[in-house]
Design an enzyme around this catalytic site. Structure first.
Site, PDB file in Angstrom:
ATOM      1  N   ARG A 158      81.888  22.038  80.016  1.00  0.00           N
ATOM      2  CA  ARG A 158      83.341  22.264  80.017  1.00  0.00           C
ATOM      3  C   ARG A 158      83.729  23.457  79.125  1.00  0.00           C
ATOM      4  O   ARG A 158      83.057  23.751  78.142  1.00  0.00           O
ATOM      5  CB  ARG A 158      84.057  20.978  79.606  1.00  0.00           C
ATOM      6  CG  ARG A 158      83.811  19.878  80.628  1.00  0.00           C
ATOM      7  CD  ARG A 158      84.497  18.579  80.266  1.00  0.00           C
ATOM      8  NE  ARG A 158      85.937  18.709  80.261  1.00  0.00           N
ATOM      9  CZ  ARG A 158      86.749  17.739  79.845  1.00  0.00           C
ATOM     10  NH1 ARG A 158      86.249  16.594  79.393  1.00  0.00           N
ATOM     11  NH2 ARG A 158      88.051  17.911  79.878  1.00  0.00           N
ATOM     12  N   ASP A 195      95.974  13.500  84.304  1.00  0.00           N
ATOM     13  CA  ASP A 195      94.872  12.535  84.366  1.00  0.00           C
ATOM     14  C   ASP A 195      95.085  11.474  85.454  1.00  0.00           C
ATOM     15  O   ASP A 195      94.173  10.708  85.759  1.00  0.00           O
ATOM     16  CB  ASP A 195      94.694  11.848  83.002  1.00  0.00           C
ATOM     17  CG  ASP A 195      94.211  12.831  81.936  1.00  0.00           C
ATOM     18  OD1 ASP A 195      93.661  13.895  82.296  1.00  0.00           O
ATOM     19  OD2 ASP A 195      94.379  12.533  80.741  1.00  0.00           O
ATOM     20  N   GLY A 215      86.177  15.351  75.713  1.00  0.00           N
ATOM     21  CA  GLY A 215      86.753  16.674  75.474  1.00  0.00           C
ATOM     22  C   GLY A 215      87.725  16.651  74.303  1.00  0.00           C
ATOM     23  O   GLY A 215      87.794  17.613  73.518  1.00  0.00           O
ATOM     24  N   LYS A 263      87.673  19.041  84.307  1.00  0.00           N
ATOM     25  CA  LYS A 263      87.755  17.741  83.630  1.00  0.00           C
ATOM     26  C   LYS A 263      86.349  17.122  83.596  1.00  0.00           C
ATOM     27  O   LYS A 263      85.356  17.816  83.804  1.00  0.00           O
ATOM     28  CB  LYS A 263      88.764  16.847  84.349  1.00  0.00           C
ATOM     29  CG  LYS A 263      90.194  17.369  84.279  1.00  0.00           C
ATOM     30  CD  LYS A 263      90.719  17.345  82.861  1.00  0.00           C
ATOM     31  CE  LYS A 263      92.095  17.951  82.745  1.00  0.00           C
ATOM     32  NZ  LYS A 263      92.547  18.072  81.370  1.00  0.00           N
ATOM     33  N   ARG A 280      93.918  10.744  67.830  1.00  0.00           N
ATOM     34  CA  ARG A 280      94.736  11.418  66.809  1.00  0.00           C
ATOM     35  C   ARG A 280      94.945  10.538  65.593  1.00  0.00           C
ATOM     36  O   ARG A 280      94.981  11.033  64.457  1.00  0.00           O
ATOM     37  CB  ARG A 280      96.071  11.844  67.431  1.00  0.00           C
ATOM     38  CG  ARG A 280      95.900  13.029  68.399  1.00  0.00           C
ATOM     39  CD  ARG A 280      97.006  13.049  69.423  1.00  0.00           C
ATOM     40  NE  ARG A 280      97.006  14.266  70.229  1.00  0.00           N
ATOM     41  CZ  ARG A 280      96.228  14.476  71.297  1.00  0.00           C
ATOM     42  NH1 ARG A 280      95.335  13.549  71.662  1.00  0.00           N
ATOM     43  NH2 ARG A 280      96.305  15.588  71.992  1.00  0.00           N
ATOM     44  N   LYS A 293      94.374   6.486  74.748  1.00  0.00           N
ATOM     45  CA  LYS A 293      93.194   7.248  74.313  1.00  0.00           C
ATOM     46  C   LYS A 293      93.608   8.439  73.442  1.00  0.00           C
ATOM     47  O   LYS A 293      93.063   8.636  72.352  1.00  0.00           O
ATOM     48  CB  LYS A 293      92.425   7.717  75.558  1.00  0.00           C
ATOM     49  CG  LYS A 293      91.165   8.497  75.263  1.00  0.00           C
ATOM     50  CD  LYS A 293      90.172   8.404  76.395  1.00  0.00           C
ATOM     51  CE  LYS A 293      90.503   9.283  77.583  1.00  0.00           C
ATOM     52  NZ  LYS A 293      90.258  10.727  77.316  1.00  0.00           N
ATOM     53  N   SER A 294      94.570   9.212  73.913  1.00  0.00           N
ATOM     54  CA  SER A 294      94.990  10.401  73.150  1.00  0.00           C
ATOM     55  C   SER A 294      95.517  10.004  71.776  1.00  0.00           C
ATOM     56  O   SER A 294      95.208  10.650  70.769  1.00  0.00           O
ATOM     57  CB  SER A 294      96.105  11.141  73.894  1.00  0.00           C
ATOM     58  OG  SER A 294      95.618  11.663  75.096  1.00  0.00           O
ATOM     59  N   SER A 354      97.495  23.168  77.537  1.00  0.00           N
ATOM     60  CA  SER A 354      96.452  22.215  77.173  1.00  0.00           C
ATOM     61  C   SER A 354      96.791  21.595  75.832  1.00  0.00           C
ATOM     62  O   SER A 354      96.875  22.282  74.808  1.00  0.00           O
ATOM     63  CB  SER A 354      95.094  22.908  77.096  1.00  0.00           C
ATOM     64  OG  SER A 354      94.188  22.095  76.356  1.00  0.00           O
ATOM     65  N   ARG A 409      87.641   8.190  85.518  1.00  0.00           N
ATOM     66  CA  ARG A 409      88.863   8.090  86.322  1.00  0.00           C
ATOM     67  C   ARG A 409      88.572   8.139  87.828  1.00  0.00           C
ATOM     68  O   ARG A 409      89.329   7.606  88.628  1.00  0.00           O
ATOM     69  CB  ARG A 409      89.869   9.172  85.915  1.00  0.00           C
ATOM     70  CG  ARG A 409      90.287   9.032  84.452  1.00  0.00           C
ATOM     71  CD  ARG A 409      91.619   9.637  84.132  1.00  0.00           C
ATOM     72  NE  ARG A 409      91.766   9.827  82.701  1.00  0.00           N
ATOM     73  CZ  ARG A 409      92.107   8.871  81.825  1.00  0.00           C
ATOM     74  NH1 ARG A 409      92.353   7.653  82.250  1.00  0.00           N
ATOM     75  NH2 ARG A 409      92.203   9.134  80.545  1.00  0.00           N
TER      76      ARG A 409
HETATM   77  C1  S3P Z   1      94.262  15.233  76.315  1.00  0.00           C
HETATM   78  C2  S3P Z   1      94.798  16.320  76.947  1.00  0.00           C
HETATM   79  C3  S3P Z   1      94.585  16.615  78.372  1.00  0.00           C
HETATM   80  C4  S3P Z   1      94.040  15.397  79.127  1.00  0.00           C
HETATM   81  C5  S3P Z   1      92.939  14.713  78.375  1.00  0.00           C
HETATM   82  C6  S3P Z   1      93.434  14.257  77.018  1.00  0.00           C
HETATM   83  C7  S3P Z   1      94.550  15.034  74.872  1.00  0.00           C
HETATM   84  O1  S3P Z   1      93.649  17.673  78.507  1.00  0.00           O
HETATM   85  O2  S3P Z   1      93.596  15.784  80.398  1.00  0.00           O
HETATM   86  O3  S3P Z   1      92.458  13.585  79.079  1.00  0.00           O
HETATM   87  O4  S3P Z   1      94.322  13.924  74.355  1.00  0.00           O
HETATM   88  O5  S3P Z   1      95.032  15.973  74.242  1.00  0.00           O
HETATM   89  P1  S3P Z   1      94.023  19.215  78.328  1.00  0.00           P
HETATM   90  O6  S3P Z   1      94.226  19.473  76.901  1.00  0.00           O
HETATM   91  O7  S3P Z   1      92.858  19.954  78.855  1.00  0.00           O
HETATM   92  O8  S3P Z   1      95.260  19.417  79.133  1.00  0.00           O
END
Ligand code: S3P
Length: 430
Positions: free
Chosen positions: A123, A316, A95, A343, A26, A21-22, A168, A389
């Site tokens: 959030r 996570d 987020g 979260k 990006r 996902k991350s 973060s 989750r």
């Molecule tokens: C993420 C960073 C994390 C993670 C989120 C995805 C990201 O959050 O918990 O599911 O893709 O950069 P934080 O930036 O709040 O640590």
């Protein structure tokens, strides 16, 4: 949609999981900022990443796909081709979409408004809007730009130096993206290293990013060049299958092509410390990220204490780690994880509340939780709290329980792991 889980005899076989996902977020964003085409393979077609594409499309970015195989082409024309969105951008439940896009919106000379669903609108956003304002963006929102919807007047940013109070990756990434669009240098120092996919991918797209301990520096105005990216499988999705295989007797599951970035693989170390029979083979690299196959066989687990620098490496995975703790001998204790409260749900409270429904002794701590394991779980009727989750963690508990489990409102699983139920079904031995 409700999800019913009955305990299988075992889980056996080999599978892949959807793209990370991350990394998918990006890849779409950097592809949009780059010059030339970016071909993304194994893009995660979960609701969160689809929200990112939709927002970028509203800003004039043109895409081909994603097709059913997760192939997505981004037709990048550089940051100056991005235009003012004509409507409110909707980040949905995501987020990452909201925080990273805020970094980009802050750096572009137009007005925009971004919002999200009820969970995302609760959030904390000040952690991003405050440093972006220091760089020169003007941002408005409820409680002094703490809560979405947020309105941004961006452009003409000046590079800054930041020392983040919380680790973060979303905040760090927002500032690095803004830094790419700013004049001069932007430097971000974290208290503890968080996931570094943005830094790795910026380098993969040809930008210079300097890392030194927990500090990252980027020079503004660098040109990104479109690339071909194959997204590794998401270790955060694989974690549900890893724990399921570890706790369901007779199981032997291999998950192929999983991202093993050292800022993300804390779950591997902690499961091993708990006594899991876990092996990693076939290591290789995809788009500047380490990848491998993970094989987990059932074994007896014991509780451990996790905290400190380990937390960002498995933040996570804590809901499903708590399930592993419930099925282990002794006690699992998680500390230094107050971030769980902000979260998709308050994951300290939701994990404790839902695990108790299985007859598990669980307790919320101010910065984590304590789970006493070793007692058999009874099937339960669980709530997802709209949190993907939590829904999947409780599904894993259901696999190891003695009777049927129902997870209400489980449609949120599609946020990060479309196909979760089908994959579980393919591994079941009845
Ligand atoms: C993420 C960073 C994390 C993670 C989120 C995805 C990201 O959050 O918990 O599911 O893709 O950069 P934080 O930036 O709040 O640590």
């Amino acid at each position: 949609m409700n999800l019913e889980i009955t305990p299988p005899r075992a889980l056996r076989g080999s599978t892949t999981v959807p793209g990370d996902k991350s990394i998918s977020h990006r890849a779409a964003m950097l592809g949009a900022l780059a010059e030339g085409e970016t071909l993304i393979e194994n893009f995660l077609m979960g609701a969160d990443c689809l929200a990112t594409i939709k927002c970028l499309a509203e800003m004039g970015v043109s895409f081909t796909g994603p097709d059913e195989k997760g192939r997505l082409t981004v037709h990048g024309r550089g940051p100056s081709a991005l235009k003012e969105p004509g409507d409110v951008l909707d980040a949905g439940n995501s987020g990452t979409t909201m925080r990273l896009l805020l970094g980009i919106l802050a750096g572009l000379p137009f007005f925009s408004v971004i919002t999200g669903d009820a969970s995302l609108r609760r959030r904390p956003m000040k952690r991003v809007t405050a440093p972006l304002s220091r760089m020169g963006a003007r941002i408005w929102g409820r409680r002094e730009a703490s809560l979405a919807p947020l309105a941004v007047q961006g452009g003409a940013l000046e590079g800054c130096s930041f020392s983040l109070p919380v680790a973060s990756a979303q905040v760090k990434s927002a500032l690095l993206l803004a830094g790419l669009l700013a004049r001069g240098e932007t430097r971000v120092v974290e208290p503890v290293p968080s996931r570094d996919h943005t830094e790795r991918m910026l380098q993969f797209f040809g930008a210079e990013v300097f890392k030194e301990g927990t500090a990252v520096t980027i020079k503004g105005g660098q040109v990104l060049t479109g690339r071909r990216i194959v997204v590794p499988g998401d270790i955060s999705s694989a974690a549900f299958l890893m724990v399921a295989a570890a706790v369901v007797p007779g199981s032997d599951v291999t998950i192929r092509g999983v991202g093993l970035n050292p800022t993300r693989d804390g779950i591997v170390d902690v499961l091993k410390a708990m006594g899991a029979d876990l092996e990693i083979t076939n290591r290789y690299r995809l788009a500047n990220e380490p990848v491998g196959d993970i094989r987990v066989r059932h074994s007896r687990l014991r509780g451990v204490t996790v905290g400190g620098d380990m937390i960002p490496r498995l933040i996570d995975e804590i809901p499903v780690l708590a399930v592993a703790g419930a099925l282990a001998e002794g006690e699992l204790v998680v500390r230094d994880a107050a971030e769980l409260k902000v979260k998709e749900s308050n994951r300290i409270d939701t994990v404790v509340q839902e695990l108790r429904k299985f007859g598990v002794e669980a307790e919320a701590l101010p910065d984590g939780l304590r789970v006493r394991g070793g007692r058999p779980l009874t099937g339960a009727s669980c709530a997802s709290h709209g949190d993907h989750r939590i829904a999947m963690a409780m599904a894993v508990a259901g696999l190891a329980a003695r009777s049927k489990t129902v997870i209400q409102d489980a449609g949120c699983i599609d946020v990060s792991f479309p196909g979760f139920t089908g994959i579980l079904g393919s591994l079941r031995v009845e």
